[in-house]
Design an enzyme around this catalytic site. Structure first.
Site, mmCIF file in Angstrom:
data_model
loop_
_atom_site.group_PDB
_atom_site.id
_atom_site.type_symbol
_atom_site.label_atom_id
_atom_site.label_comp_id
_atom_site.label_asym_id
_atom_site.label_seq_id
_atom_site.Cartn_x
_atom_site.Cartn_y
_atom_site.Cartn_z
ATOM 1 N N GLU A 1 0.826 -1.207 0.000
ATOM 2 C CA GLU A 1 0.000 0.000 0.000
ATOM 3 C C GLU A 1 0.862 1.260 0.000
ATOM 4 O O GLU A 1 1.942 1.296 0.606
ATOM 5 C CB GLU A 1 -0.936 -0.008 1.211
ATOM 6 C CG GLU A 1 -1.956 -1.127 1.097
ATOM 7 C CD GLU A 1 -3.026 -1.114 2.179
ATOM 8 O OE1 GLU A 1 -4.173 -1.432 1.860
ATOM 9 O OE2 GLU A 1 -2.719 -0.794 3.337
ATOM 10 N N CYS B 1 3.348 8.477 1.430
ATOM 11 C CA CYS B 1 3.775 7.566 2.494
ATOM 12 C C CYS B 1 3.979 6.218 1.815
ATOM 13 O O CYS B 1 3.032 5.613 1.311
ATOM 14 C CB CYS B 1 2.703 7.487 3.575
ATOM 15 S SG CYS B 1 3.114 6.310 4.865
ATOM 16 N N CYS C 1 5.854 -7.055 7.576
ATOM 17 C CA CYS C 1 6.954 -6.637 8.452
ATOM 18 C C CYS C 1 7.194 -7.744 9.467
ATOM 19 O O CYS C 1 6.258 -8.365 9.960
ATOM 20 C CB CYS C 1 6.613 -5.340 9.180
ATOM 21 S SG CYS C 1 7.969 -4.736 10.223
ATOM 22 N N CYS D 1 5.214 -5.290 16.007
ATOM 23 C CA CYS D 1 4.724 -4.320 16.987
ATOM 24 C C CYS D 1 3.231 -4.587 17.158
ATOM 25 O O CYS D 1 2.508 -4.729 16.162
ATOM 26 C CB CYS D 1 4.970 -2.892 16.506
ATOM 27 S SG CYS D 1 6.711 -2.627 16.117
ATOM 28 N N CYS E 1 0.289 -2.571 15.322
ATOM 29 C CA CYS E 1 0.460 -2.217 13.913
ATOM 30 C C CYS E 1 -0.116 -3.312 12.998
ATOM 31 O O CYS E 1 0.243 -4.480 13.121
ATOM 32 C CB CYS E 1 1.941 -2.012 13.632
ATOM 33 S SG CYS E 1 2.331 -1.819 11.880
ATOM 34 N N GLY F 1 6.310 -2.013 6.501
ATOM 35 C CA GLY F 1 7.684 -2.498 6.589
ATOM 36 C C GLY F 1 8.624 -1.625 7.386
ATOM 37 O O GLY F 1 8.314 -0.487 7.720
ATOM 38 N N GLU F 2 9.780 -2.191 7.707
ATOM 39 C CA GLU F 2 10.806 -1.493 8.480
ATOM 40 C C GLU F 2 11.960 -1.154 7.520
ATOM 41 O O GLU F 2 12.684 -2.058 7.065
ATOM 42 C CB GLU F 2 11.280 -2.398 9.628
ATOM 43 C CG GLU F 2 12.577 -1.993 10.287
ATOM 44 C CD GLU F 2 12.611 -0.553 10.810
ATOM 45 O OE1 GLU F 2 11.589 -0.050 11.326
ATOM 46 O OE2 GLU F 2 13.678 0.078 10.686
ATOM 47 N N SER G 1 11.528 6.424 8.802
ATOM 48 C CA SER G 1 11.076 6.091 10.155
ATOM 49 C C SER G 1 11.525 4.673 10.506
ATOM 50 O O SER G 1 11.312 3.739 9.741
ATOM 51 C CB SER G 1 9.548 6.180 10.223
ATOM 52 O OG SER G 1 9.079 5.762 11.481
ATOM 53 N N SER H 1 10.421 5.345 16.243
ATOM 54 C CA SER H 1 9.175 4.975 16.913
ATOM 55 C C SER H 1 9.490 4.586 18.348
ATOM 56 O O SER H 1 10.089 3.541 18.585
ATOM 57 C CB SER H 1 8.522 3.809 16.165
ATOM 58 O OG SER H 1 8.259 4.198 14.837
ATOM 59 N N LEU H 2 9.077 5.415 19.284
ATOM 60 C CA LEU H 2 9.455 5.188 20.679
ATOM 61 C C LEU H 2 8.305 4.524 21.450
ATOM 62 O O LEU H 2 8.450 3.414 21.943
ATOM 63 C CB LEU H 2 9.852 6.529 21.313
ATOM 64 C CG LEU H 2 10.643 6.477 22.608
ATOM 65 C CD1 LEU H 2 11.932 5.689 22.448
ATOM 66 C CD2 LEU H 2 10.929 7.890 23.118
ATOM 67 N N HIS H 3 7.209 5.211 21.604
ATOM 68 C CA HIS H 3 5.947 4.695 22.151
ATOM 69 C C HIS H 3 5.954 4.315 23.632
ATOM 70 O O HIS H 3 4.893 4.096 24.220
ATOM 71 C CB HIS H 3 5.416 3.493 21.353
ATOM 72 C CG HIS H 3 5.288 3.763 19.890
ATOM 73 N ND1 HIS H 3 4.545 4.799 19.382
ATOM 74 C CD2 HIS H 3 5.838 3.150 18.808
ATOM 75 C CE1 HIS H 3 4.627 4.794 18.062
ATOM 76 N NE2 HIS H 3 5.412 3.825 17.687
ATOM 77 N N ASN I 1 -4.297 4.643 16.063
ATOM 78 C CA ASN I 1 -5.295 4.250 15.066
ATOM 79 C C ASN I 1 -5.690 2.807 15.351
ATOM 80 O O ASN I 1 -4.820 1.966 15.593
ATOM 81 C CB ASN I 1 -4.709 4.358 13.651
ATOM 82 C CG ASN I 1 -4.474 5.798 13.264
ATOM 83 O OD1 ASN I 1 -5.265 6.683 13.583
ATOM 84 N ND2 ASN I 1 -3.368 6.053 12.584
ATOM 85 N N CYS J 1 -1.576 5.801 10.036
ATOM 86 C CA CYS J 1 -0.347 5.156 10.505
ATOM 87 C C CYS J 1 -0.670 3.801 11.103
ATOM 88 O O CYS J 1 -1.543 3.683 11.951
ATOM 89 C CB CYS J 1 0.293 5.968 11.625
ATOM 90 S SG CYS J 1 0.938 7.510 11.079
HETATM 91 N N1 SAH Z 1 8.638 0.378 10.525
HETATM 92 C C1 SAH Z 1 8.792 1.782 10.692
HETATM 93 C C2 SAH Z 1 7.968 2.609 9.727
HETATM 94 C C3 SAH Z 1 6.556 2.165 9.452
HETATM 95 S S1 SAH Z 1 5.407 2.389 10.741
HETATM 96 C C4 SAH Z 1 8.507 2.175 12.116
HETATM 97 O O1 SAH Z 1 7.963 1.360 12.852
HETATM 98 O O2 SAH Z 1 8.876 3.279 12.480
HETATM 99 C C5 SAH Z 1 5.138 4.160 10.761
HETATM 100 C C6 SAH Z 1 4.718 4.719 12.111
HETATM 101 O O3 SAH Z 1 3.376 4.322 12.433
HETATM 102 C C7 SAH Z 1 5.590 4.250 13.263
HETATM 103 O O4 SAH Z 1 5.904 5.327 14.096
HETATM 104 C C8 SAH Z 1 4.681 3.270 13.948
HETATM 105 O O5 SAH Z 1 5.054 3.058 15.282
HETATM 106 C C9 SAH Z 1 3.348 3.934 13.796
HETATM 107 N N2 SAH Z 1 2.203 3.081 14.034
HETATM 108 C C10 SAH Z 1 2.109 1.761 13.837
HETATM 109 N N3 SAH Z 1 0.874 1.331 14.162
HETATM 110 C C11 SAH Z 1 0.176 2.407 14.564
HETATM 111 C C12 SAH Z 1 -1.161 2.613 14.998
HETATM 112 N N4 SAH Z 1 -2.026 1.608 15.061
HETATM 113 N N5 SAH Z 1 -1.552 3.866 15.336
HETATM 114 C C13 SAH Z 1 -0.679 4.900 15.241
HETATM 115 N N6 SAH Z 1 0.594 4.776 14.817
HETATM 116 C C14 SAH Z 1 1.015 3.535 14.490
HETATM 117 FE FE1 SF4 Z 2 6.955 -3.068 11.404
HETATM 118 FE FE2 SF4 Z 2 6.942 -0.418 11.896
HETATM 119 FE FE3 SF4 Z 2 4.669 -1.872 12.020
HETATM 120 FE FE4 SF4 Z 2 6.551 -2.199 13.880
HETATM 121 S S1 SF4 Z 2 5.353 -0.324 13.494
HETATM 122 S S2 SF4 Z 2 5.437 -3.842 12.847
HETATM 123 S S3 SF4 Z 2 8.401 -1.958 12.682
HETATM 124 S S4 SF4 Z 2 5.898 -1.495 10.225
#
Ligand code: SAH
Ligand code: SF4
Length: 351
Positions: free
Chosen positions: A94, A108, A115, A119, A122, A165-166, A197, A220-222, A296, A339
């Protein structure tokens, strides 16, 4: 189709070499390059400055990308578009285009089909890993969005590698694609308008610091403690906060560039007053910026976005530590283009 050479996989010197092997003069490679990146020609027939015989050979032995748009969805506010692209081997990815009223046009893009990092919140992580994209497949997404915009006399201004993806798990292809995006002779996106990212792969963050590019880095810290972060982002067990932040400090020392930390605010999970203070203390003094975004929703995770009042409170506390913070506006939620919502849902069930 998959073993036919994808021209978008070739950097300029390799395209020159290819045409040289075919006995073509050097300027033909430059012309072809222009058609691929400046004119974004969808087929060889339209490349009218190239001789017919060369066009025929190109059509027989190479391809201009290979992604097919199988689905397109527009958000109701008309500002977000999501494209489902089918790769020649059937993989689905996508790509999202976001328009910010007159100021920016942001693509984007994805770097992998699926991936491997899992996480929990995600959707891409929930679907698992299929394969890496090639540099050409990453670039082609930018070309596609560029074509869509140029058809209405608009221009793509920004690219974020925040799709599926990462990026640092597919480092070489990602960097090759990034170079092509920022190359003034190719897609000519401003370097500072490209953001990579990462979930926090410390060795690649250090490697990235050594690259001679000015693109931005987001992490991505969280969560601000190892226990909490490992529960959300399994990769934290491999690269715990100490090590991650060590690599980020090295990156800042090396590049003198401000990094962005991403924080998806999840109700009752990482949005408390105490967690805001812990985060403030963790990032205090770092050359950084914090981006918070209410979570999200995804099917595979029960967490909910934080209440707006909690978002405000969280931001207020973190800012007391001198950390500039913005609340990211959630985009394209009605079409699952936000996201972390990207997944190739039609793949489910073997489709
Ligand atoms: N793999 C990379 C880039 C893709 S994800 C990464 O993890 O950084 C892009 C961003 O969306 C990251 O900051 C990720 O943590 C965030 N993300 C993933 N799932 C999400 C969700 N359900 N709601 C909000 N942000 C989310
Ligand atoms: Fe992969 Fe980024 Fe999603 Fe984590 S947030 S599963 S690293 S795409």
């Amino acid at each position: 189709m998959t073993d036919i050479l994808n021209l978008y996989d070739l950097p300029h010197n390799q395209l020159v070499d290819l045409l040289k092997q075919w006995g073509e003069p050097r300027f033909r490679a430059d012309q072809l390059w222009q058609w691929l990146y400046k004119r974004k020609a969808p087929d060889f027939a339209s490349m009218h400055t190239l001789p017919a015989a060369l066009r025929e050979r190109l059509a027989a032995e190479t391809r201009i990308g290979g992604a097919e748009v199988t689905k397109e969805r527009h958000s109701t506010d008309g500002e977000t578009r999501k494209y489902l692209l089918r790769m020649p081997d059937g993989q689905l990815i996508e790509t999202v285009l976001m328009e910010y009223s007159g100021v920016r046009r942001t693509a984007c893009i994805s770097t992998q089909a699926g991936c491997a990092l899992g996480c929990v919140f995600c959707a891409t992580g929930q679907m698992g890993f299929a394969r890496n994209l090639t540099a050409g497949e990453i670039i082609e997404q930018v070309v596609h969005v560029g074509r869509v915009l140029e058809a209405v006399d608009e221009r793509l201004s920004n690219v974020v590698l925040m799709g599926m993806g990462e990026p640092f798990h597919n480092y070489d292809a990602t960097m090759a694609a990034v170079r092509r995006m920022i190359d003034p002779e190719a897609l000519a996106i401003g370097q500072r308008h490209v953001t990579v990212s990462t979930v926090g792969l410390a060795p690649e963050i250090r490697q990235f610091a050594q690259e001679d590019v000015q693109v931005r880095l987001a992490i991505s810290l969280h969560a601000a403690t190892d226990r909490e972060r490992s529960a959300l982002l399994p990769i934290n067990r491999q690269y715990p906060l100490d090590e991650l932040l060590g690599s980020v400090r090295d990156y800042i020392d090396q590049t003198n560039r401000r990094v962005t930390f991403e924080w998806a605010l999840i109700a009752g999970e990482n949005d408390s007053v105490e967690q805001a203070h812990t985060l403030g203390k963790l990032l205090k003094g770092l050359l950084c910026h914090l981006n918070v975004i209410p979570l999200n929703a995804t099917n595979g995770y029960k967490g909910r976005p934080s209440h707006p009042a909690h978002v405000d409170q969280f931001v207020e506390i973190v800012e007391e530590y001198g950390i500039p913070t913005t609340v990211r506006v959630r985009r394209g939620i009605d079409i699952h283009a936000g996201c972390g919502q990207l997944k190739a849902s039609v793949m489910k069930g073997g489709g």
